[in-house]
Design an enzyme around this catalytic site. Structure first.
Site, PDB file in Angstrom:
ATOM      1  N   HIS A  40     -12.063   5.226  12.337  1.00 10.76           N
ATOM      2  CA  HIS A  40     -10.741   5.025  11.734  1.00 10.76           C
ATOM      3  C   HIS A  40      -9.790   6.026  12.386  1.00 10.76           C
ATOM      4  CE1 HIS A  40      -8.168   5.206   7.823  1.00 10.76           C
ATOM      5  NE2 HIS A  40      -7.893   4.084   8.452  1.00 10.76           N
ATOM      6  N   GLU A  89       1.994  -3.507   4.037  1.00  8.73           N
ATOM      7  CA  GLU A  89       1.001  -3.227   5.087  1.00  8.73           C
ATOM      8  C   GLU A  89       0.374  -4.517   5.568  1.00  8.73           C
ATOM      9  OE1 GLU A  89      -1.612   0.102   4.689  1.00  8.73           O
ATOM     10  OE2 GLU A  89      -3.301  -0.953   5.624  1.00  8.73           O
ATOM     11  N   ASP A  94       0.842  -1.190   0.000  1.00  5.78           N
ATOM     12  CA  ASP A  94       0.000   0.000   0.000  1.00  5.78           C
ATOM     13  C   ASP A  94       0.882   1.246   0.000  1.00  5.78           C
ATOM     14  OD1 ASP A  94      -2.280   1.547   0.069  1.00  5.78           O
ATOM     15  OD2 ASP A  94      -2.462   1.487   2.239  1.00  5.78           O
ATOM     16  N   ASN A 113      -8.784   0.621  13.908  1.00  4.11           N
ATOM     17  CA  ASN A 113     -10.180   0.601  13.491  1.00  4.11           C
ATOM     18  C   ASN A 113     -11.041   0.034  14.609  1.00  4.11           C
ATOM     19  OD1 ASN A 113      -9.900   1.331  10.537  1.00  4.11           O
ATOM     20  ND2 ASN A 113      -8.478  -0.380  10.699  1.00  4.11           N
ATOM     21  N   HIS A 145      -2.762   2.639  11.626  1.00  3.68           N
ATOM     22  CA  HIS A 145      -4.140   3.031  11.896  1.00  3.68           C
ATOM     23  C   HIS A 145      -4.842   1.998  12.765  1.00  3.68           C
ATOM     24  CE1 HIS A 145      -4.209   5.513   7.872  1.00  3.68           C
ATOM     25  NE2 HIS A 145      -3.277   5.904   8.720  1.00  3.68           N
ATOM     26  N   ARG A 151     -17.459   2.466  11.453  1.00  8.92           N
ATOM     27  CA  ARG A 151     -16.075   2.133  11.821  1.00  8.92           C
ATOM     28  C   ARG A 151     -15.351   3.435  12.129  1.00  8.92           C
ATOM     29  NH1 ARG A 151     -11.036   1.092   8.180  1.00  8.92           N
ATOM     30  NH2 ARG A 151     -12.421   1.806   6.535  1.00  8.92           N
TER      31      ARG A 151
END
Lengths: 60, 510
Positions: free
Chosen positions: B252, B105, B100, B166, B164, B250
């Site tokens: 993020h 990732e 990514d 989630n 990140h 969600r």
């Protein structure tokens, strides 16, 4: 250029041994005091220019 | 109920990167060197749309669209298809691994227990390390050409990449409550989940030397937006639930640092999930609000006195520790014992220690551990505070090589506490969490991998000579329903045997 961080010399770490303030959570490892000398040797092998050569694309 | 997961973009380089070093090609090659089996290049991109905004609209363009288009044009010159460039791998633990934006990732599977999240995050580290070794073994010069992976968030030149989080939340928790309720928390939680950085940056440039507690705080300039690569927001509004959108949202989170210490990961996700679970149980007016959350986040990270002073919207002074204590008190009131196994006392303990004796947190926190060991080295070598060697040592803290990385050196000496779920060096296996839909996805990969036509977080399509079925996972969240489905999948010999699954439906293969 920013002023360098001033508070950058914390006292020695306090690992090992589980004090009386430990709860039910994860415990401090029961080990001898870390041998900082070995780690400093590992650090001396780090190329001082390593970060200067490190280039990445912006990600998310 | 909250499910959560982490996406980590790793930095990638070689021991001596040559002038023609191609970070995209390297990232692709690394993912394709995966040592764990899975379903390759079947990720279903058709239903992804990062332009949908939780505030109730769809943006015309993201700020990164121009850059993305340029990258796409550059990558179009490669003799590879889009799928080959992405090289998605759906793994048998229910995770996703792909290239990514020029970074390998790893996305953990969805977890319900904090111990599972810690384990799955570490399994990702182990996987990418194994890939790096596999890729290195293909090079002619295994010293100069050794692949180097870093679990960090910056190249010290203004190029940041993310780690990140989630969190799946009920849709009836209003977006305004999420956004306003999380601002002060996210701006201040870095005091225990920052990874530390020897350098100050701005978006797209290096400013100068100096220590700060967070890797990422330099890269945020907006309160709230759907963007993730430029003018990043404290609160990301991407609305892509990967679940029934009428029932779920969600959240993020893009402000977090990648943590080497699993205890820091435990604190980061455990506290954030607890605060989110509290939001619809307390009066929103009781939640602390900072006067300038975005600016405060940067000031806290760079504060050399570690007093972490800030101001509330009414102008009254406070501190990051006090803000965190307010959140902790609200959480204790709303849910005395989080369902995911996170211990609120561990949150309290780290706040107490940061307030009175921060040096004792080197057994849990990345930023204090890094600062401590690098400071010792600086003193031993009589280096100045602005010596560029400090930045290289910072980078080495994040090196995913157990024989050379500084974090691993500290860990192997027993410095770090290990939270629930932390894996040991002797522990093998790549299992999915057993109480989320990731178990279903992972089992499909394990047992029917060659018959998987498409995979996504919320569906799997399978086809063999007996049937073509889509498993609709958008509502599969009850652990009992997951267990019942797993029993059926484990007995199945053919795709048609999956028909009894209540969320299976025929589909027409294109």
């Amino acid at each position: 250029m920013p002023e360098p961080a001033r508070r950058t010399r914390p006292p020695a770490p306090v690992p090992g041994g589980g004090g009386d303030d430990e709860g039910d959570g994860p415990s401090t490892p029961k080990v001898e005091k870390p041998n900082t000398d070995d780690l400093l040797k590992r650090m001396r092998k780090v190329d001082p220019d390593q970060a200067r050569r490190y280039r990445q694309r912006t990600g998310e | 109920m909250i499910l959560y997961g982490i996406e980590t973009e790793y930095g990638i380089s070689r021991e001596t990167p040559g002038p023609d070093y191609d970070v995209v090609a390297e990232s692709i090659a690394l993912v394709r060197a995966a040592t764990q089996s899975g379903v390759r290049m079947r990720w279903d991109y058709s239903c992804e749309d990062p332009h949908v905004d939780a505030r109730g609209f769809r943006v015309e363009a993201l700020r990164q669209d121009t850059d993305e288009a340029n990258y796409f044009a550059q990558d179009a010159a490669r003799p590879l298809s889009f799928s080959e460039i992405k090289s998605d791998l759906a793994l048998k633990n229910g995770a996703r691994f792909y290239n990514d934006h020029a970074h390998p990732e790893y996305c953990t599977p969805e977890c319900r227990q904090i111990a599972d999240l810690v384990k799955q995050d570490q399994l990702g580290d182990r996987l990418v390390m194994e890939c790096a070794e596999a890729l290195t073994s293909k090079t002619t010069d295994r010293e100069e050409g050794r692949v180097r992976l870093y679990k960090n968030n910056t190249d010290f030149q203004g190029h940041s990449y993310g780690c990140h989080e989630n969190y799946l939340l009920p849709r009836d928790l209003a977006w305004e409550n999420v956004s306003e309720g999380m601002r002060a928390f996210l701006a201040t939680r870095q005091i225990f989940c920052g990874a530390g950085k020897f350098g100050w940056e701005d978006e797209d440039r290096y400013i100068g030397p100096g220590f700060q507690i967070s890797q990422r705080s330099d890269f945020f300039s907006v309160m709230e937006s759907v963007d993730t690569m430029q003018q990043r927001p404290l609160i990301n509004t991407r609305d892509e639930p990967h679940a029934d959108p009428n029932a779920w949202r969600r959240f993020h989170v893009i402000v977090g640092d990648a943590n080497m210490s699993p205890y820091a990961t435990y604190l980061k996700v455990g506290t954030t999930a607890a605060v989110l679970a509290m939001l619809n149980k307390v009066d929103p007016t009781r939640i602390p609000q900072l006067d300038d959350p975005v600016g405060t986040m940067r000031e806290i990270s760079r504060d050399p006195r570690w007093s972490w002073d800030c101001h509330l919207t009414d102008g009254s002074p406070t501190t990051a520790i006090e803000v965190q204590r307010q959140y902790l008190a609200l959480v204790r009131e709303a849910l005395p014992e989080p369902e995911d196994g996170f211990q609120l006392d561990d949150w309290k303990k780290v706040l107490d220690d940061l307030e009175t004796r921060p040096e004792t947190t080197v057994d849990r926190l990345d930023w204090t551990a890094k600062l401590d060991i690098v400071s010792k080295f600086r003193d031993a070598e009589n280096l100045s505070d602005v010596d560029p060697w400090l930045m290289s040592l910072d980078l080495s803290y994040h090196l995913l090589d157990e024989s050379e990385g500084l974090y691993y050196g500290l860990r192997d000496q027993g410095q770090f506490r290990q939270p629930p779920g932390a894996i040991t060096t002797q522990e093998n296996g790549f299992p999915p969490p057993t109480d989320t839909r990731a178990h279903v996805r992972g089992l499909c990969v394990q047992r029917f991998g060659q018959h998987v036509e498409a995979a996504q977080w919320d569906h799997v399509r399978l086809r063999d000579e007996t049937a073509s079925l889509e498993l609709d996972l958008r509502r599969l969240f009850a652990p009992e329903a997951v267990a019942a489905a797993v029993a059926i999948i484990e007995r199945a010999q053919h795709v048609a045997d999956l028909s009894p699954l209540p969320f299976a439906k025929p589909y027409k293969s294109v």
